[in-house]
Write a protein that holds these residues in place. Structure first.
Motif, mmCIF file in Angstrom:
data_model
loop_
_atom_site.group_PDB
_atom_site.id
_atom_site.type_symbol
_atom_site.label_atom_id
_atom_site.label_comp_id
_atom_site.label_asym_id
_atom_site.label_seq_id
_atom_site.Cartn_x
_atom_site.Cartn_y
_atom_site.Cartn_z
ATOM 1 N N SER A 63 0.436 -1.445 -0.391
ATOM 2 C CA SER A 63 0.103 0.434 0.383
ATOM 3 C C SER A 63 0.851 1.204 0.018
ATOM 4 O O SER A 63 0.734 2.006 -0.614
ATOM 5 C CB SER A 63 -0.744 0.041 1.095
ATOM 6 N N ASP A 64 2.155 1.373 0.507
ATOM 7 C CA ASP A 64 3.298 2.313 0.415
ATOM 8 C C ASP A 64 4.094 1.881 -0.914
ATOM 9 O O ASP A 64 4.964 2.833 -0.398
ATOM 10 C CB ASP A 64 3.759 1.974 1.846
ATOM 11 N N ALA A 65 3.337 1.528 -1.900
ATOM 12 C CA ALA A 65 4.894 1.086 -2.751
ATOM 13 C C ALA A 65 5.652 2.437 -3.210
ATOM 14 O O ALA A 65 4.346 2.997 -3.608
ATOM 15 C CB ALA A 65 4.813 -0.504 -3.537
ATOM 16 N N GLN A 66 6.693 2.216 -3.581
ATOM 17 C CA GLN A 66 7.480 3.299 -4.804
ATOM 18 C C GLN A 66 7.385 2.180 -5.892
ATOM 19 O O GLN A 66 8.516 1.867 -5.846
ATOM 20 C CB GLN A 66 8.348 3.897 -4.129
ATOM 21 N N TYR A 67 7.430 3.169 -7.290
ATOM 22 C CA TYR A 67 7.215 1.997 -8.210
ATOM 23 C C TYR A 67 8.551 2.426 -9.318
ATOM 24 O O TYR A 67 8.609 3.527 -9.253
ATOM 25 C CB TYR A 67 6.281 1.842 -8.972
ATOM 26 N N GLU A 68 9.357 2.044 -9.740
ATOM 27 C CA GLU A 68 10.003 2.900 -10.471
ATOM 28 C C GLU A 68 10.652 1.933 -11.973
ATOM 29 O O GLU A 68 10.621 0.532 -11.392
ATOM 30 C CB GLU A 68 11.397 3.099 -10.162
ATOM 31 N N MET A 69 10.619 2.392 -12.913
ATOM 32 C CA MET A 69 11.046 0.874 -14.134
ATOM 33 C C MET A 69 11.826 1.969 -15.385
ATOM 34 O O MET A 69 11.061 3.079 -15.514
ATOM 35 C CB MET A 69 9.445 0.645 -15.133
ATOM 36 N N ALA A 70 12.826 1.164 -15.978
ATOM 37 C CA ALA A 70 13.546 1.842 -16.851
ATOM 38 C C ALA A 70 13.146 0.718 -18.374
ATOM 39 O O ALA A 70 13.309 -0.277 -17.855
ATOM 40 C CB ALA A 70 14.461 2.003 -16.445
ATOM 41 N N ILE A 71 12.715 1.352 -19.464
ATOM 42 C CA ILE A 71 12.344 0.372 -20.663
ATOM 43 C C ILE A 71 14.051 0.795 -21.267
ATOM 44 O O ILE A 71 13.326 2.463 -21.854
ATOM 45 C CB ILE A 71 11.106 0.621 -21.265
ATOM 46 N N GLU A 72 14.210 0.009 -22.625
ATOM 47 C CA GLU A 72 15.728 -0.060 -23.384
ATOM 48 C C GLU A 72 14.413 -0.036 -24.906
ATOM 49 O O GLU A 72 13.943 -0.956 -24.779
ATOM 50 C CB GLU A 72 16.454 -0.965 -23.572
ATOM 51 N N VAL A 73 14.370 1.060 -25.259
ATOM 52 C CA VAL A 73 13.528 1.690 -26.438
ATOM 53 C C VAL A 73 13.466 0.758 -27.586
ATOM 54 O O VAL A 73 12.824 0.093 -28.273
ATOM 55 C CB VAL A 73 12.733 3.006 -26.436
ATOM 56 N N PRO A 74 15.193 0.862 -28.045
ATOM 57 C CA PRO A 74 15.541 -0.379 -28.703
ATOM 58 C C PRO A 74 15.409 -1.757 -28.958
ATOM 59 O O PRO A 74 15.031 -2.079 -29.691
ATOM 60 C CB PRO A 74 16.737 -0.212 -29.121
ATOM 61 N N SER A 75 14.875 -1.660 -27.602
ATOM 62 C CA SER A 75 14.230 -3.020 -27.771
ATOM 63 C C SER A 75 12.677 -3.566 -28.337
ATOM 64 O O SER A 75 12.532 -4.913 -27.841
ATOM 65 C CB SER A 75 14.085 -4.186 -26.205
ATOM 66 N N ILE A 76 12.278 -2.964 -28.427
ATOM 67 C CA ILE A 76 10.772 -3.139 -29.007
ATOM 68 C C ILE A 76 10.879 -3.938 -30.282
ATOM 69 O O ILE A 76 11.818 -4.300 -30.832
ATOM 70 C CB ILE A 76 10.006 -1.678 -29.553
ATOM 71 N N ASN A 77 9.794 -5.262 -29.559
ATOM 72 C CA ASN A 77 9.438 -6.658 -30.404
ATOM 73 C C ASN A 77 8.011 -6.304 -31.156
ATOM 74 O O ASN A 77 7.588 -6.817 -30.389
ATOM 75 C CB ASN A 77 10.206 -7.337 -29.574
ATOM 76 N N THR A 78 7.260 -5.584 -32.108
ATOM 77 C CA THR A 78 6.183 -6.874 -32.303
ATOM 78 C C THR A 78 6.330 -8.032 -33.377
ATOM 79 O O THR A 78 5.199 -8.109 -33.631
ATOM 80 C CB THR A 78 5.479 -5.424 -33.423
ATOM 81 N N GLY A 79 7.419 -8.652 -33.377
ATOM 82 C CA GLY A 79 7.423 -9.475 -34.177
ATOM 83 C C GLY A 79 7.308 -9.534 -36.233
ATOM 84 O O GLY A 79 7.379 -10.513 -36.458
ATOM 85 N N VAL A 80 7.522 -7.871 -36.356
ATOM 86 C CA VAL A 80 7.571 -7.882 -37.445
ATOM 87 C C VAL A 80 8.932 -7.103 -37.469
ATOM 88 O O VAL A 80 9.165 -6.089 -37.430
ATOM 89 C CB VAL A 80 6.503 -7.425 -38.410
ATOM 90 N N GLU A 81 10.321 -7.411 -38.130
ATOM 91 C CA GLU A 81 11.179 -6.769 -38.106
ATOM 92 C C GLU A 81 11.188 -5.138 -38.455
ATOM 93 O O GLU A 81 11.847 -4.269 -38.163
ATOM 94 C CB GLU A 81 12.366 -7.887 -39.012
#
Length: 190
Positions: A63-81
């Motif tokens: 209930s008191d959680a602090q969230y952090e996330m970092a995503i590497e944008v070049p790792s995007i993957n839709t299954g179609v190069e």
């Protein structure tokens, strides 16, 4: 007396800080996904393969959680190069110039049993905007093989691509402005 009160306050604050537990995202059991409507008739889904996430919480129910996330944008993957390369280009994410997407929570409000509204700052494509995400805390388990404690979360929300100047040359008739975020994750207790 004033000195004693100061010492008690410092001791209390130190104990509170020490009681916070850190949790790290388990990449083998986490998927950072998104979906967007194409031409008004189908949903194109994708994910980011490289990311790092941390939760800090003193309360067992998060209930008191602090969230952090970092995503590497070049790792995007839709299954179609070809599509992925286009999404990395300046037409969309401009991943070379803006290689990272980050989220850092600023508040968490309990809205039901194990359900939260988490607000924070989402930054990508050089723009920071507040967003509110729905978080469902699924509970904790202890791995019988190694004793590692993990907590599960389902995190979802919507982001407008126009808020981040993402694909401005592609009208809503081609790509919806609304992008659905869907993160299914396990965090390991540190």
């Amino acid at each position: 007396m004033k000195h004693l009160l100061s010492l008690i306050t410092i001791a209390f604050l130190s104990a509170t800080t020490l009681a916070q537990t850190t949790w790290k995202a388990d990449p083998a059991h986490t998927q950072v996904s998104f979906g967007i409507i194409h031409m008004g008739i189908s949903e194109v889904e994708g994910k980011f393969d490289k990311f790092d996430g941390t939760i800090g919480a003193a309360e067992d129910d998060f209930s008191d959680a602090q969230y952090e996330m970092a995503i590497e944008v070049p790792s995007i993957n839709t299954g179609v190069e070809m599509r992925d390369n286009h999404l990395r280009s300046p037409d969309f994410f401009d991943a070379e110039k803006y290689p990272e997407m980050t989220f850092k929570s600023t508040s968490s409000k309990k809205v039901g049993e194990d359900k939260y509204k988490v607000t924070g700052n989402l930054t990508f494509h050089g723009i920071t905007k507040p967003v509110t995400l729905d978080v469902w805390y699924r509970g904790q388990v202890k791995n019988p093989q190694n004793g590692q404690v993990s907590a599960g979360f389902a995190i979802s929300g919507n982001v407008k691509r126009s808020d981040y100047n993402l694909g401005p040359n592609f009208p809503e008739a081609v790509l919806s402005d609304n992008v659905l975020l869907d993160i299914d994750t396990e965090f390991k207790k540190q």
